[in-house]
Design a protein around this motif. Sequence first.
Motif: not given
Length: 329
Positions: A253-264, A266-282
Amino acid sequence: MQTISDPRGPALEWALWSTTMRLVTSEERALPAAKRLVDHELQAVELAASRFRHDSEVARLARAGGRPVRVSPTMLALTEAAVAAAVVTDGGCDPTVGTALERLGYGRDLEGVARVVPTAHGTIRLVERPAPGWRRIKTDRATGTVTVPADVTLDLGATAKAWAADRCARVVAEQLGTGVLVALGGDVTTAGPAPTGGWTVSVQDLPDDPAALVSLPSGWSIATSSTRRRRWQVEGRELNHILDPATSLPVVPHWSSASVAAPSCVLANAWSTAALVTGPTAPGLLAGAQVQARLLDLQGDVTYVGGWPADAEGVTEQQARTSGAAVAS
Protein backbone atom coordinates in the motif's frame (compact mmCIF):
# COMPACT_ATOMS: atom_id res chain seq x y z
CA MET A 1 -16.06 2.91 1.59
CA GLN A 2 -18.68 4.80 3.55
CA THR A 3 -20.84 6.90 1.28
CA ILE A 4 -23.26 9.47 2.64
CA SER A 5 -25.94 10.06 0.07
CA ASP A 6 -28.34 12.95 -0.20
CA PRO A 7 -31.12 12.42 2.39
CA ARG A 8 -33.71 14.43 0.44
CA GLY A 9 -35.00 11.44 -1.50
CA PRO A 10 -36.80 8.31 -0.22
CA ALA A 11 -34.27 5.57 0.49
CA LEU A 12 -33.90 1.88 1.28
CA GLU A 13 -30.79 0.19 2.66
CA TRP A 14 -29.90 -3.47 3.13
CA ALA A 15 -26.89 -5.77 3.54
CA LEU A 16 -25.54 -7.35 0.36
CA TRP A 17 -22.29 -9.01 -0.71
CA SER A 18 -20.42 -8.15 2.51
CA THR A 19 -21.31 -4.49 2.10
CA THR A 20 -24.36 -2.22 2.14
CA MET A 21 -26.72 -1.54 -0.74
CA ARG A 22 -28.46 1.84 -0.67
CA LEU A 23 -31.19 2.84 -3.10
CA VAL A 24 -32.46 6.42 -3.29
CA THR A 25 -35.17 7.70 -5.65
CA SER A 26 -36.27 11.27 -6.25
CA GLU A 27 -39.92 10.21 -6.07
CA GLU A 28 -41.27 8.23 -3.12
CA ARG A 29 -43.89 6.45 -5.24
CA ALA A 30 -41.13 4.83 -7.29
CA LEU A 31 -39.18 3.26 -4.43
CA PRO A 32 -41.03 -0.10 -4.04
CA ALA A 33 -40.95 -0.79 -7.79
CA ALA A 34 -37.32 0.35 -7.94
CA LYS A 35 -36.44 -2.15 -5.21
CA ARG A 36 -38.03 -4.99 -7.18
CA LEU A 37 -36.12 -4.05 -10.32
CA VAL A 38 -32.86 -3.76 -8.42
CA ASP A 39 -33.32 -7.12 -6.67
CA HIS A 40 -33.84 -8.80 -10.04
CA GLU A 41 -30.69 -7.27 -11.53
CA LEU A 42 -28.53 -8.00 -8.50
CA GLN A 43 -29.60 -11.62 -8.41
CA ALA A 44 -28.60 -12.01 -12.05
CA VAL A 45 -25.17 -10.49 -11.33
CA GLU A 46 -24.57 -12.78 -8.35
CA LEU A 47 -25.51 -15.89 -10.31
CA ALA A 48 -23.14 -14.80 -13.06
CA ALA A 49 -20.10 -13.41 -11.27
CA SER A 50 -19.74 -14.77 -7.73
CA ARG A 51 -16.54 -16.71 -7.08
CA PHE A 52 -18.12 -17.89 -3.84
CA ARG A 53 -20.96 -19.86 -5.45
CA HIS A 54 -20.35 -23.29 -6.97
CA ASP A 55 -23.32 -22.76 -9.30
CA SER A 56 -22.22 -19.38 -10.69
CA GLU A 57 -21.23 -18.86 -14.30
CA VAL A 58 -17.73 -17.85 -13.24
CA ALA A 59 -17.38 -21.22 -11.50
CA ARG A 60 -18.74 -22.99 -14.58
CA LEU A 61 -16.18 -21.23 -16.78
CA ALA A 62 -13.41 -22.31 -14.40
CA ARG A 63 -14.52 -25.94 -14.83
CA ALA A 64 -14.79 -25.78 -18.62
CA GLY A 65 -11.15 -26.65 -19.28
CA GLY A 66 -10.63 -23.80 -21.70
CA ARG A 67 -13.64 -24.58 -23.88
CA PRO A 68 -16.09 -21.87 -25.01
CA VAL A 69 -19.14 -21.70 -22.74
CA ARG A 70 -22.49 -20.24 -23.69
CA VAL A 71 -23.37 -17.71 -20.99
CA SER A 72 -26.21 -15.43 -20.01
CA PRO A 73 -26.42 -11.91 -21.45
CA THR A 74 -25.49 -10.62 -17.98
CA MET A 75 -22.31 -12.71 -17.80
CA LEU A 76 -21.34 -11.75 -21.33
CA ALA A 77 -21.76 -8.06 -20.50
CA LEU A 78 -19.85 -8.44 -17.23
CA THR A 79 -16.94 -10.14 -18.99
CA GLU A 80 -16.88 -7.53 -21.74
CA ALA A 81 -16.84 -4.78 -19.09
CA ALA A 82 -13.95 -6.44 -17.24
CA VAL A 83 -11.91 -6.77 -20.44
CA ALA A 84 -12.69 -3.16 -21.41
CA ALA A 85 -11.50 -2.01 -17.97
CA ALA A 86 -8.24 -3.90 -18.50
CA VAL A 87 -7.82 -2.30 -21.93
CA VAL A 88 -8.41 1.26 -20.75
CA THR A 89 -6.05 0.87 -17.75
CA ASP A 90 -3.42 -1.01 -19.78
CA GLY A 91 -3.78 -4.05 -17.54
CA GLY A 92 -3.81 -2.22 -14.24
CA CYS A 93 -7.25 -3.65 -13.61
CA ASP A 94 -7.00 -7.28 -14.75
CA PRO A 95 -9.78 -9.90 -14.32
CA THR A 96 -7.39 -12.88 -14.53
CA VAL A 97 -6.14 -12.59 -10.93
CA GLY A 98 -8.87 -14.90 -9.60
CA THR A 99 -6.60 -17.94 -9.47
CA ALA A 100 -4.06 -15.97 -7.45
CA LEU A 101 -6.72 -14.74 -5.03
CA GLU A 102 -7.84 -18.30 -4.40
CA ARG A 103 -4.23 -19.44 -3.96
CA LEU A 104 -3.74 -16.68 -1.38
CA GLY A 105 -6.77 -17.83 0.63
CA TYR A 106 -9.42 -15.43 -0.67
CA GLY A 107 -11.58 -18.22 -1.99
CA ARG A 108 -14.63 -17.38 0.09
CA ASP A 109 -16.57 -14.30 1.09
CA LEU A 110 -14.65 -12.61 3.90
CA GLU A 111 -17.83 -11.06 5.30
CA GLY A 112 -16.61 -7.46 5.35
CA VAL A 113 -13.66 -7.29 7.74
CA ALA A 114 -11.35 -10.08 6.67
CA ARG A 115 -10.23 -12.76 9.06
CA VAL A 116 -7.07 -14.83 9.41
CA VAL A 117 -7.06 -17.55 6.77
CA PRO A 118 -5.55 -20.89 7.90
CA THR A 119 -2.48 -21.73 5.85
CA ALA A 120 -2.88 -25.51 6.03
CA HIS A 121 0.59 -25.99 7.50
CA GLY A 122 2.23 -23.59 5.11
CA THR A 123 0.76 -24.80 1.82
CA ILE A 124 -0.01 -21.22 0.74
CA ARG A 125 3.07 -19.51 -0.64
CA LEU A 126 3.61 -15.85 -1.50
CA VAL A 127 5.25 -16.46 -4.86
CA GLU A 128 5.53 -13.75 -7.49
CA ARG A 129 4.17 -14.67 -10.92
CA PRO A 130 2.42 -12.54 -13.53
CA ALA A 131 -1.32 -12.90 -13.92
CA PRO A 132 -2.30 -14.87 -17.04
CA GLY A 133 -3.50 -11.64 -18.63
CA TRP A 134 -6.80 -10.28 -19.90
CA ARG A 135 -5.83 -10.76 -23.55
CA ARG A 136 -6.43 -14.50 -23.11
CA ILE A 137 -10.13 -13.95 -22.32
CA LYS A 138 -12.34 -14.27 -25.40
CA THR A 139 -15.95 -13.15 -25.81
CA ASP A 140 -18.16 -13.78 -28.81
CA ARG A 141 -21.43 -11.88 -29.04
CA ALA A 142 -22.53 -13.81 -32.12
CA THR A 143 -22.52 -17.11 -30.24
CA GLY A 144 -23.03 -15.70 -26.74
CA THR A 145 -19.92 -17.49 -25.48
CA VAL A 146 -16.99 -16.72 -23.22
CA THR A 147 -13.71 -18.64 -23.38
CA VAL A 148 -11.41 -18.70 -20.35
CA PRO A 149 -8.12 -20.64 -20.43
CA ALA A 150 -7.98 -23.73 -18.24
CA ASP A 151 -5.43 -22.14 -15.90
CA VAL A 152 -7.55 -19.01 -15.30
CA THR A 153 -10.28 -18.25 -12.78
CA LEU A 154 -11.98 -14.96 -13.54
CA ASP A 155 -12.23 -12.42 -10.75
CA LEU A 156 -14.77 -9.77 -11.70
CA GLY A 157 -14.64 -8.07 -8.30
CA ALA A 158 -13.10 -4.87 -9.62
CA THR A 159 -15.90 -4.31 -12.14
CA ALA A 160 -18.96 -6.52 -11.46
CA LYS A 161 -20.21 -4.51 -8.48
CA ALA A 162 -19.70 -1.27 -10.40
CA TRP A 163 -21.44 -2.73 -13.47
CA ALA A 164 -24.33 -3.82 -11.25
CA ALA A 165 -24.66 -0.30 -9.84
CA ASP A 166 -24.65 1.22 -13.34
CA ARG A 167 -27.17 -1.34 -14.59
CA CYS A 168 -29.55 -0.93 -11.63
CA ALA A 169 -29.58 2.86 -11.88
CA ARG A 170 -30.15 2.80 -15.64
CA VAL A 171 -32.99 0.25 -15.45
CA VAL A 172 -34.79 2.13 -12.67
CA ALA A 173 -34.50 5.48 -14.43
CA GLU A 174 -35.61 4.11 -17.80
CA GLN A 175 -38.51 1.99 -16.57
CA LEU A 176 -39.85 4.26 -13.82
CA GLY A 177 -38.90 7.72 -15.05
CA THR A 178 -37.46 8.71 -11.68
CA GLY A 179 -34.14 10.07 -10.55
CA VAL A 180 -32.12 7.39 -8.77
CA LEU A 181 -28.90 6.95 -6.84
CA VAL A 182 -27.47 3.48 -6.27
CA ALA A 183 -24.69 3.03 -3.71
CA LEU A 184 -23.30 -0.50 -3.65
CA GLY A 185 -20.53 -0.26 -1.09
CA GLY A 186 -17.88 1.98 -2.61
CA ASP A 187 -19.59 2.14 -5.99
CA VAL A 188 -22.04 5.03 -6.37
CA THR A 189 -23.89 5.92 -9.56
CA THR A 190 -26.85 8.06 -10.61
CA ALA A 191 -29.38 8.21 -13.42
CA GLY A 192 -32.55 10.05 -14.33
CA PRO A 193 -33.53 13.53 -13.12
CA ALA A 194 -31.29 14.66 -10.26
CA PRO A 195 -32.41 16.77 -7.28
CA THR A 196 -31.75 20.50 -7.55
CA GLY A 197 -28.02 20.95 -7.15
CA GLY A 198 -27.27 17.31 -7.92
CA TRP A 199 -26.86 14.30 -5.65
CA THR A 200 -24.78 15.13 -2.57
CA VAL A 201 -22.34 12.37 -1.68
CA SER A 202 -19.70 12.22 1.05
CA VAL A 203 -16.61 10.21 0.17
CA GLN A 204 -14.97 8.44 3.11
CA ASP A 205 -13.38 5.00 3.33
CA LEU A 206 -13.00 4.35 7.06
CA PRO A 207 -14.65 6.28 9.94
CA ASP A 208 -11.41 7.99 10.99
CA ASP A 209 -10.55 9.15 7.45
CA PRO A 210 -11.13 12.72 6.28
CA ALA A 211 -14.40 13.02 4.37
CA ALA A 212 -15.29 15.29 1.45
CA LEU A 213 -18.72 16.25 0.13
CA VAL A 214 -19.22 16.30 -3.62
CA SER A 215 -22.23 17.02 -5.78
CA LEU A 216 -22.86 14.45 -8.53
CA PRO A 217 -24.85 15.50 -11.59
CA SER A 218 -27.19 12.91 -13.06
CA GLY A 219 -25.40 10.19 -14.96
CA TRP A 220 -22.15 10.50 -13.03
CA SER A 221 -20.52 8.03 -10.68
CA ILE A 222 -17.92 7.79 -7.92
CA ALA A 223 -16.00 4.64 -7.01
CA THR A 224 -13.59 4.11 -4.14
CA SER A 225 -11.06 1.29 -3.87
CA SER A 226 -9.26 0.62 -0.60
CA THR A 227 -6.20 -1.23 0.65
CA ARG A 228 -7.54 -1.21 4.20
CA ARG A 229 -10.69 -3.25 3.66
CA ARG A 230 -10.95 -7.00 2.93
CA ARG A 231 -7.72 -8.00 4.65
CA TRP A 232 -6.50 -11.36 5.90
CA GLN A 233 -3.26 -12.99 7.01
CA VAL A 234 -1.07 -15.60 5.37
CA GLU A 235 2.35 -16.69 6.66
CA GLY A 236 2.28 -13.88 9.21
CA ARG A 237 1.79 -11.22 6.54
CA GLU A 238 -1.36 -9.12 6.32
CA LEU A 239 -2.72 -9.14 2.79
CA ASN A 240 -5.28 -7.01 0.96
CA HIS A 241 -7.50 -7.92 -1.97
CA ILE A 242 -5.95 -5.49 -4.48
CA LEU A 243 -3.51 -7.61 -6.49
CA ASP A 244 -0.78 -6.33 -8.77
CA PRO A 245 -1.20 -8.22 -12.06
CA ALA A 246 2.57 -8.05 -12.57
CA THR A 247 3.18 -10.23 -9.49
CA SER A 248 -0.23 -11.71 -8.59
CA LEU A 249 0.46 -10.56 -5.03
CA PRO A 250 -1.30 -7.88 -3.01
CA VAL A 251 -0.03 -4.39 -3.67
CA VAL A 252 2.27 -2.84 -1.13
CA PRO A 253 0.00 0.00 0.00
CA HIS A 254 1.06 3.50 -0.94
CA TRP A 255 -2.49 4.87 -0.84
CA SER A 256 -5.06 4.00 1.79
CA SER A 257 -7.84 4.61 -0.72
CA ALA A 258 -8.45 6.00 -4.17
CA SER A 259 -11.71 7.62 -5.28
CA VAL A 260 -12.49 8.46 -8.90
CA ALA A 261 -15.41 10.35 -10.46
CA ALA A 262 -16.37 9.36 -14.00
CA PRO A 263 -19.36 9.08 -16.35
CA SER A 264 -19.82 5.40 -15.38
CA CYS A 265 -19.16 3.42 -12.24
CA VAL A 266 -17.28 0.75 -14.20
CA LEU A 267 -14.84 3.35 -15.52
CA ALA A 268 -14.49 4.98 -12.10
CA ASN A 269 -13.78 1.63 -10.43
CA ALA A 270 -11.30 0.58 -13.11
CA TRP A 271 -9.23 3.71 -12.50
CA SER A 272 -9.52 3.61 -8.70
CA THR A 273 -8.22 0.03 -8.76
CA ALA A 274 -5.42 0.90 -11.19
CA ALA A 275 -4.41 3.82 -8.97
CA LEU A 276 -3.81 1.49 -6.01
CA VAL A 277 -1.86 -0.90 -8.24
CA THR A 278 0.27 1.92 -9.65
CA GLY A 279 1.09 3.37 -6.24
CA PRO A 280 3.22 6.55 -6.13
CA THR A 281 2.81 7.31 -9.83
CA ALA A 282 -1.01 7.20 -9.64
CA PRO A 283 -1.50 11.02 -9.82
CA GLY A 284 0.27 11.15 -13.18
CA LEU A 285 -1.60 8.09 -14.44
CA LEU A 286 -4.98 9.54 -13.52
CA ALA A 287 -4.14 12.98 -14.85
CA GLY A 288 -3.16 11.40 -18.16
CA ALA A 289 -6.49 9.57 -18.22
CA GLN A 290 -8.25 12.92 -17.65
CA VAL A 291 -10.33 11.65 -14.74
CA GLN A 292 -11.09 13.35 -11.45
CA ALA A 293 -9.63 11.61 -8.41
CA ARG A 294 -9.04 11.91 -4.68
CA LEU A 295 -6.14 9.90 -3.25
CA LEU A 296 -5.70 9.36 0.49
CA ASP A 297 -2.22 8.30 1.57
CA LEU A 298 -1.27 6.21 4.59
CA GLN A 299 -0.65 9.33 6.69
CA GLY A 300 -4.14 10.70 5.99
CA ASP A 301 -3.05 13.38 3.52
CA VAL A 302 -5.19 13.96 0.43
CA THR A 303 -4.02 14.45 -3.16
CA TYR A 304 -6.55 15.79 -5.71
CA VAL A 305 -6.29 15.06 -9.45
CA GLY A 306 -8.05 16.54 -12.46
CA GLY A 307 -10.29 19.09 -10.78
CA TRP A 308 -11.86 16.68 -8.29
CA PRO A 309 -14.90 18.53 -6.94
CA ALA A 310 -14.20 17.97 -3.25
CA ASP A 311 -15.23 20.91 -1.06
CA ALA A 312 -16.28 22.73 -4.23
CA GLU A 313 -18.91 24.72 -2.35
CA GLY A 314 -16.84 25.36 0.74
CA VAL A 315 -18.05 22.35 2.71
CA THR A 316 -15.41 21.43 5.27
CA GLU A 317 -14.43 17.90 6.24
CA GLN A 318 -16.02 18.46 9.65
CA GLN A 319 -19.29 19.48 7.99
CA ALA A 320 -19.17 16.33 5.92
CA ARG A 321 -18.84 14.26 9.08
CA THR A 322 -21.76 15.98 10.78
CA SER A 323 -24.10 16.42 7.84
CA GLY A 324 -26.68 14.06 9.38
CA ALA A 325 -27.20 12.14 6.16
CA ALA A 326 -27.73 8.39 6.09
CA VAL A 327 -24.64 6.19 5.72
CA ALA A 328 -24.12 3.27 3.36
CA SER A 329 -20.88 1.32 3.83
